[in-house]
Write a protein that holds these residues in place. Structure first.
Motif, PDB file in Angstrom:
ATOM      1  N   PRO A  88      -7.438  70.565 -36.264  1.00 21.60           N
ATOM      2  CA  PRO A  88      -7.389  71.894 -36.679  1.00 21.60           C
ATOM      3  C   PRO A  88      -6.251  72.349 -37.672  1.00 21.60           C
ATOM      4  N   VAL A  89      -6.337  73.218 -38.522  1.00 26.54           N
ATOM      5  CA  VAL A  89      -5.158  73.520 -39.568  1.00 26.54           C
ATOM      6  C   VAL A  89      -4.568  74.728 -38.723  1.00 26.54           C
ATOM      7  N   GLY A  90      -4.597  75.228 -37.647  1.00 25.05           N
ATOM      8  CA  GLY A  90      -4.020  76.155 -36.929  1.00 25.05           C
ATOM      9  C   GLY A  90      -2.834  75.930 -35.937  1.00 25.05           C
ATOM     10  N   GLU A  91      -2.353  76.594 -35.063  1.00 19.11           N
ATOM     11  CA  GLU A  91      -1.249  76.173 -34.433  1.00 19.11           C
ATOM     12  C   GLU A  91      -1.352  74.898 -33.463  1.00 19.11           C
ATOM     13  N   ARG A  92      -0.305  74.348 -33.200  1.00 14.95           N
ATOM     14  CA  ARG A  92      -0.160  73.154 -32.493  1.00 14.95           C
ATOM     15  C   ARG A  92       0.768  73.464 -31.259  1.00 14.95           C
ATOM     16  N   ILE A  93       0.065  73.414 -30.190  1.00 18.86           N
ATOM     17  CA  ILE A  93       0.977  73.873 -28.889  1.00 18.86           C
ATOM     18  C   ILE A  93       1.274  72.751 -28.123  1.00 18.86           C
ATOM     19  N   LEU A  94       2.509  72.609 -27.675  1.00 20.66           N
ATOM     20  CA  LEU A  94       2.809  71.652 -26.732  1.00 20.66           C
ATOM     21  C   LEU A  94       3.134  72.199 -25.323  1.00 20.66           C
ATOM     22  N   ILE A  95       2.513  71.763 -24.427  1.00 20.83           N
ATOM     23  CA  ILE A  95       2.998  72.247 -22.922  1.00 20.83           C
ATOM     24  C   ILE A  95       3.341  70.996 -22.253  1.00 20.83           C
ATOM     25  N   ASN A  96       4.222  71.219 -21.591  1.00 21.08           N
ATOM     26  CA  ASN A  96       4.806  70.218 -20.452  1.00 21.08           C
ATOM     27  C   ASN A  96       5.591  70.661 -19.528  1.00 21.08           C
ATOM     28  N   ASP A  97       5.955  70.014 -18.421  1.00 18.39           N
ATOM     29  CA  ASP A  97       6.678  70.411 -17.376  1.00 18.39           C
ATOM     30  C   ASP A  97       8.205  70.169 -17.472  1.00 18.39           C
ATOM     31  N   LYS A  98       9.076  70.867 -16.926  1.00 14.71           N
ATOM     32  CA  LYS A  98      10.379  70.441 -16.965  1.00 14.71           C
ATOM     33  C   LYS A  98      10.762  69.683 -15.916  1.00 14.71           C
ATOM     34  N   LYS A  99      11.778  68.843 -16.079  1.00 13.79           N
ATOM     35  CA  LYS A  99      12.536  67.984 -15.065  1.00 13.79           C
ATOM     36  C   LYS A  99      12.906  68.770 -13.883  1.00 13.79           C
ATOM     37  N   PRO A 100      12.797  68.229 -12.581  1.00 14.64           N
ATOM     38  CA  PRO A 100      13.245  69.187 -11.575  1.00 14.64           C
ATOM     39  C   PRO A 100      14.862  69.221 -11.674  1.00 14.64           C
ATOM     40  N   GLY A 101      15.608  68.596 -12.255  1.00 11.79           N
ATOM     41  CA  GLY A 101      16.788  68.953 -12.695  1.00 11.79           C
ATOM     42  C   GLY A 101      17.148  69.955 -13.799  1.00 11.79           C
ATOM     43  N   GLY A 102      16.201  70.362 -14.243  1.00 12.46           N
ATOM     44  CA  GLY A 102      16.180  71.378 -15.308  1.00 12.46           C
ATOM     45  C   GLY A 102      15.933  71.031 -16.781  1.00 12.46           C
ATOM     46  N   LEU A 103      16.166  69.634 -16.896  1.00 13.40           N
ATOM     47  CA  LEU A 103      16.019  69.225 -18.443  1.00 13.40           C
ATOM     48  C   LEU A 103      14.603  69.710 -19.088  1.00 13.40           C
ATOM     49  N   LEU A 104      14.693  70.498 -20.008  1.00 15.81           N
ATOM     50  CA  LEU A 104      13.498  70.878 -20.794  1.00 15.81           C
ATOM     51  C   LEU A 104      12.920  69.824 -21.292  1.00 15.81           C
ATOM     52  N   THR A 105      11.560  69.590 -21.232  1.00 17.76           N
ATOM     53  CA  THR A 105      11.048  68.469 -21.812  1.00 17.76           C
ATOM     54  C   THR A 105       9.989  68.813 -23.112  1.00 17.76           C
ATOM     55  N   ALA A 106       9.886  69.868 -23.500  1.00 17.43           N
ATOM     56  CA  ALA A 106       9.160  70.554 -24.758  1.00 17.43           C
ATOM     57  C   ALA A 106      10.128  71.164 -25.676  1.00 17.43           C
ATOM     58  N   HIS A 107      10.001  70.625 -27.022  1.00 17.29           N
ATOM     59  CA  HIS A 107      10.605  71.386 -28.057  1.00 17.29           C
ATOM     60  C   HIS A 107       9.911  71.810 -29.270  1.00 17.29           C
ATOM     61  N   ALA A 108       9.994  72.701 -29.887  1.00 16.00           N
ATOM     62  CA  ALA A 108       9.314  72.920 -31.009  1.00 16.00           C
ATOM     63  C   ALA A 108      10.257  73.592 -32.144  1.00 16.00           C
TER      64      ALA A 108
END
Length: 128
Positions: A88-108
């Motif tokens: 689709p031509v609309g938004e692209r949404i990334l949903i992910n969990d962060k690591k237990p140590g706090g590392l963010l695993t999703a960026h946009a």
């Protein structure tokens, strides 16, 4: 007007890159105007990707454009591991969990159309 530089501070772990084709890597709708051209900074960005990283192209281009588009990337020496066409031509949404140590695993990163990737900087943090 070019976007201000965006710096992503990332871990040294292998990454999955979800990268749009039109307006990010190639001129927007260039395939429809016979003007398929690589945008600024794309070749350099690709050169900085890790050997263990995975590159997944995203595109709203019809499935019939898959072969010529992937052939162009190959001709340009730009590795592509997988590609999704007909999105689709609309938004692209990334949903992910962060690591237990706090590392963010999703960026946009949102870029101005046809600005290319020269404003995106990758900083690998040796502590992550």
């Amino acid at each position: 007007m070019a976007d201000a530089a965006t710096t992503l501070t990332l871990s040294r772990l292998p990454k999955t890159w979800l990268i749009d084709v039109d307006g990010v890597c190639l001129a927007h709708n260039g395939h429809l105007r016979a003007d398929e051209r690589l945008l600024p900074g794309v070749r350099e960005f690709w050169a900085g990707l890790g050997a263990d990283d995975m590159v997944i192209l995203l595109s709203a281009r019809e499935e019939s454009w898959r072969a010529p588009t992937l052939a162009l990337f190959a001709d340009l020496g730009l590795r592509v591991d997988q590609a999704l066409f007909g999105l689709p031509v609309g938004e692209r949404i990334l949903i992910n969990d962060k690591k237990p140590g706090g590392l963010l695993t999703a960026h946009a990163v949102n870029l101005a159309r046809d600005a290319g990737l020269e404003s995106v900087r990758i900083d690998l943090d040796p502590t992550l």
